[in-house]
Motif scaffolding. Sequence first.
Motif, PDB file in Angstrom:
ATOM      1  N   UNK A  15      -8.740 -32.531  47.943  1.00 52.00           N
ATOM      2  CA  UNK A  15      -9.586 -31.417  47.525  1.00 52.00           C
ATOM      3  C   UNK A  15      -9.156 -30.088  48.123  1.00 52.00           C
ATOM      4  N   UNK A  16      -7.982 -30.043  48.720  1.00 49.82           N
ATOM      5  CA  UNK A  16      -7.575 -28.797  49.376  1.00 49.82           C
ATOM      6  C   UNK A  16      -7.401 -27.658  48.387  1.00 49.82           C
ATOM      7  N   UNK A  17      -7.172 -27.992  47.115  1.00 52.37           N
ATOM      8  CA  UNK A  17      -7.022 -26.931  46.109  1.00 52.37           C
ATOM      9  C   UNK A  17      -8.232 -26.842  45.199  1.00 52.37           C
ATOM     10  N   UNK A  18      -9.384 -27.316  45.697  1.00 53.65           N
ATOM     11  CA  UNK A  18     -10.647 -27.167  44.983  1.00 53.65           C
ATOM     12  C   UNK A  18     -11.407 -26.047  45.666  1.00 53.65           C
ATOM     13  N   UNK A  19     -11.661 -24.982  44.913  1.00 53.44           N
ATOM     14  CA  UNK A  19     -12.215 -23.793  45.536  1.00 53.44           C
ATOM     15  C   UNK A  19     -13.656 -23.490  45.141  1.00 53.44           C
ATOM     16  N   UNK A  20     -14.127 -24.118  44.084  1.00 55.78           N
ATOM     17  CA  UNK A  20     -15.501 -23.884  43.643  1.00 55.78           C
ATOM     18  C   UNK A  20     -16.387 -25.043  44.032  1.00 55.78           C
ATOM     19  N   UNK A  21     -17.443 -24.763  44.807  1.00 55.38           N
ATOM     20  CA  UNK A  21     -18.370 -25.800  45.284  1.00 55.38           C
ATOM     21  C   UNK A  21     -19.786 -25.318  45.015  1.00 55.38           C
ATOM     22  N   UNK A  22     -20.600 -26.242  44.556  1.00 56.15           N
ATOM     23  CA  UNK A  22     -21.955 -25.846  44.193  1.00 56.15           C
ATOM     24  C   UNK A  22     -22.971 -26.907  44.547  1.00 56.15           C
ATOM     25  N   UNK A  23     -24.197 -26.506  44.673  1.00 62.85           N
ATOM     26  CA  UNK A  23     -25.349 -27.394  44.762  1.00 62.85           C
ATOM     27  C   UNK A  23     -26.248 -27.110  43.556  1.00 62.85           C
ATOM     28  N   UNK A  24     -26.563 -28.173  42.840  1.00 58.78           N
ATOM     29  CA  UNK A  24     -27.563 -28.100  41.778  1.00 58.78           C
ATOM     30  C   UNK A  24     -28.720 -28.999  42.186  1.00 58.78           C
TER      31      UNK A  24
END
Length: 124
Positions: free
Chosen positions: A28-37
Amino acid sequence: QVQLVESGGGLVQPGGSLRLSCSASGFTSNYYGWTWLRQAPGKKREGVAFINSGDGTTDYADSVKGRFTISKDNDKNTVYLQMNSLKPEDTAVYYCGARRYGGRTYTETMYNYWGQGTQVTVSS
């Protein structure tokens, strides 16, 4: 394969606090968008908070601004949601999501991975 595991939910009285964690495994080192729904009983899933782990940009739903804080520990590959001054209307299952791109969005289909959710109940 990327896996997201939420934890930290539970029962809390109105005005109390909880900290949710979303632990990510896999590449996940190149995953930049994180959210909580979150999804309350009988309601649609709604966006709560977002963070771009590249530049630290955050965004919050109006209903939680000033009470919730999203953060990410890149060393631990964990996203947090600090929830203060909790209200009964915050009761819901909370889900975290991850996507490669850092642009702010709460659209579920724009995310590559989701966790299984953690229940938060605010009640006296």
